[in-house]
Enzyme design. Sequence first.
Site: not given
Length: 400
Positions: A225, A248
């Site tokens: 993430d 991310h």
Amino acid sequence: MAAKCYLNMIPSSLLLFLSILVLVRGVSLPPRSFHVIKYGAVANGRTDSTRAFLRAWEDACAYNGRSRVTIPQGTYLLGSVSFEGPCNGSMTFLIKGTLRAPTDPGKFFTDTWIGFRYMENLTVKGGGYLDGQGAAAWEYNDCHKNPNCKPLPATLRFDFVRNSKIQYLRSINSKNSHINIFACYNMDISYIRLSAPANSPNTDGIRIGSSSRIKISRAVISTGDDCISMVSGSQNIDISDVSCGPGHGISVGSLGRSHQHEYVTGISVRNCTFIGSDNGVRIKTWAPSLYSLASNITFQDIAMISVHNPLVIDQQYCPLAQCLEGDSAVQIENVIFKNIWGISSTQVAVNLQCSGALPCKNVKIININLAYKGRGGQAKALCSHVLGSSYGKQIPAGCF
Ligand SMILES: *[C@@H]1O[C@H](CO)[C@@H](O)[C@H](O)[C@H]1NC(C)=O
Ligand SMILES: *[C@@H]1O[C@H](CO)[C@@H](O)[C@H](O)[C@H]1NC(C)=O
Ligand SMILES: *[C@@H]1O[C@H](CO)[C@@H](O)[C@H](O)[C@H]1NC(C)=O
Ligand SMILES: *[C@@H]1O[C@H](CO)[C@@H](O)[C@H](O)[C@H]1NC(C)=O
């Protein structure tokens, strides 16, 4: 024996003199060490050592002076545990060994694996490993479709911690975030490595909320993430020398979902490298949303190496299946993107989509050089509802 005799031979007046020297010069005595082995921890990777760690912590915390909880080399099975202050003196939590989290689902539905709370002058370091054993838990993460999903534990959680340091640690395969910072002030996080597979769910590297004066430097983060995410109440966050990818990206937000006035301000991200990450630098807000503000954010001196979406403002953020119509009411202002170069792996290298209701204000794009080498032509910049200016090299151009 020899040393002892020697000590006896030193005249007591000299000892007194030395003690006074220590006091006057502010030279501190070495910290008192509390070894977890002496409290019954077993370094075999199977025996649950939670009780031993807690008892060592309690004694160290009660000690009137500097103290250190020492975890020597070896592998320790450690259940969910919270180390709480306030303590009588400054504390070091020295992790030389490997801490291993439980893999039994009966033991891991909690939000914290290793927590530190209500502390000041804490240092967590030692060169050791925190092995979250995430592979045993990721399949239980259904948070993308179940709003009442059960929590999985963050590997390290700091709540209400001040004037502290986290250094020289490695976290691997966290079940949820690697490091979660909440309601903290003046923390220095450096020389850490965080890793989890690119497809592991919600494994943010460092997640910060309701905290100020947080400095992150010299970190290598590859995870599933955000490498770093700064949510509601993050202020004066200084990030430098971070390598991110896969992951991310480094993100502000998402903001505006559940509370009004989710201020995020005073963010600096500089001298960072993104390698094969989904995003580079990003600001995201929910739509529709409650009123909030994201301001004074600078991203500079950044290399993008095959990054999907290098520069992103997304004010239509809604990863859920069903989203409502409407604009975001989060004001984004005073944002600088400066000296950013490298390769975008998609054609839209700059994608700034601000709110139709509250356009982004005072956005500056200074010296960017992002190439796209795939099909369909050169890199592009797409901007909507963005007010601002640009200076220097603009590849791709087109926002102002
Ligand atoms: C601090 O020290 C005092 C006395 O030396 C003791 O009574 C107290 O319990 C200690 N505090 C903590 C948090 O252990
Ligand atoms: C933390 O450090 C500050 C500054 O050195 C000191 O004033 C304070 O008493 C310390 N607190 C503890 C619990 O050690
Ligand atoms: C930038 O980052 C590189 C690599 O992380 C580091 O070696 C260098 O010292 C940093 N430069 C500055 C000016 O901080
Ligand atoms: C942003 O920076 C400006 C100029 O330095 C300052 O006046 C303003 O108070 C800052 N905004 C916030 C919300 O801190």
